[in-house]
Design an enzyme around this catalytic site. Structure first.
Site, PDB file in Angstrom:
ATOM      1  N   LYS A  40       4.836  -0.965  -0.714  1.00 15.30           N
ATOM      2  CA  LYS A  40       4.140  -1.487   0.453  1.00 15.30           C
ATOM      3  C   LYS A  40       4.015  -3.009   0.403  1.00 15.30           C
ATOM      4  O   LYS A  40       3.693  -3.582  -0.629  1.00 15.30           O
ATOM      5  CB  LYS A  40       2.738  -0.865   0.512  1.00 15.30           C
ATOM      6  CG  LYS A  40       2.023  -1.075   1.817  1.00 15.30           C
ATOM      7  CD  LYS A  40       1.030   0.033   2.064  1.00 15.30           C
ATOM      8  CE  LYS A  40       0.313  -0.112   3.380  1.00 15.30           C
ATOM      9  NZ  LYS A  40       1.146  -0.346   4.535  1.00 15.30           N
ATOM     10  N   GLY A  45       1.535  -5.506  -6.886  1.00 12.57           N
ATOM     11  CA  GLY A  45       2.796  -5.290  -7.596  1.00 12.57           C
ATOM     12  C   GLY A  45       4.003  -5.645  -6.746  1.00 12.57           C
ATOM     13  O   GLY A  45       4.965  -6.250  -7.235  1.00 12.57           O
ATOM     14  N   CYS A  46       3.957  -5.287  -5.480  1.00 16.14           N
ATOM     15  CA  CYS A  46       5.088  -5.539  -4.578  1.00 16.14           C
ATOM     16  C   CYS A  46       5.230  -7.034  -4.288  1.00 16.14           C
ATOM     17  O   CYS A  46       6.339  -7.549  -4.181  1.00 16.14           O
ATOM     18  CB  CYS A  46       4.911  -4.751  -3.287  1.00 16.14           C
ATOM     19  SG  CYS A  46       4.830  -2.966  -3.596  1.00 16.14           S
ATOM     20  N   THR A  47       4.088  -7.714  -4.174  1.00 20.32           N
ATOM     21  CA  THR A  47       4.117  -9.158  -3.958  1.00 20.32           C
ATOM     22  C   THR A  47       4.718  -9.848  -5.177  1.00 20.32           C
ATOM     23  O   THR A  47       5.596 -10.711  -5.045  1.00 20.32           O
ATOM     24  CB  THR A  47       2.697  -9.684  -3.673  1.00 20.32           C
ATOM     25  OG1 THR A  47       2.207  -9.049  -2.477  1.00 20.32           O
ATOM     26  CG2 THR A  47       2.687 -11.194  -3.485  1.00 20.32           C
ATOM     27  N   GLY A  50       8.541  -9.283  -5.393  1.00 18.43           N
ATOM     28  CA  GLY A  50       9.236 -10.140  -4.432  1.00 18.43           C
ATOM     29  C   GLY A  50       9.263 -11.596  -4.869  1.00 18.43           C
ATOM     30  O   GLY A  50      10.279 -12.278  -4.742  1.00 18.43           O
TER      31      GLY A  50
END
Length: 156
Positions: A40, A45-47, A50
């Site tokens: 998401k 974690g996703c930030t 990226g």
């Protein structure tokens, strides 16, 4: 679409992407493609994942490799995330889960004590001819970029 396996040609696919584009895999023949699936936009974690790709983009460019992030978020949400984090690569929206099914990344996960369907953080490396040559499942963000760059260097 059926699930793709290592050493198989990835079926040509299209997906809505940031920048008002439609990503088409066959447009990237001659380049390696890193397709990373994440749960998401705008989550810690996703930030970080990226940002790690962003901060190493020159290394990927030097290895003739395109980076693409994939989640079930809308293109509109992706646009905000990409802009806020200054990602120099596109994000693909997979609301219908076609890519998620092709790469078998939808799993049952525990979230706050409940079972939910979600994307298991995974990355796939597609070679210049469109063949899936490596996959990373249950990715740990902390060491992931080094693992990908190491594999790309081995293949170069």
């Amino acid at each position: 679409m059926t699930m793709i396996n290592i050493n198989e040609t990835v079926p040509d696919f299209e997906a809505p992407a940031t920048g008002d584009k439609t990503f088409k895999l066959s447009d990237y023949r001659g380049k390696k493609v890193v397709l990373y699936f994440y749960p998401k936009d705008n989550t810690p974690g996703c930030t970080q994942e990226g940002r790690d790709f962003r901060d190493n983009i020159e290394k990927f460019n030097d290895l003739n490799t395109v980076i693409l992030g994939v989640s079930r978020d809308s293109v509109k949400v992706h646009e905000g995330f990409k802009c806020k984090q200054e990602f120099p690569f596109d994000l693909l929206s997979d609301k219908e889960e076609q890519l998620c099914q092709l790469f078998d990344v939808i799993k049952m996960k525990n979230m706050y004590g409940k079972q939910v369907r979600g994307i298991e953080r995974s990355t796939f490396l597609i070679d210049e001819q469109g063949v899936l040559v490596h996959e990373w499942r249950k990715v740990k963000v902390k060491t992931h970029i080094e693992e990908i760059l190491q594999k790309l260097n081995e293949l170069s």
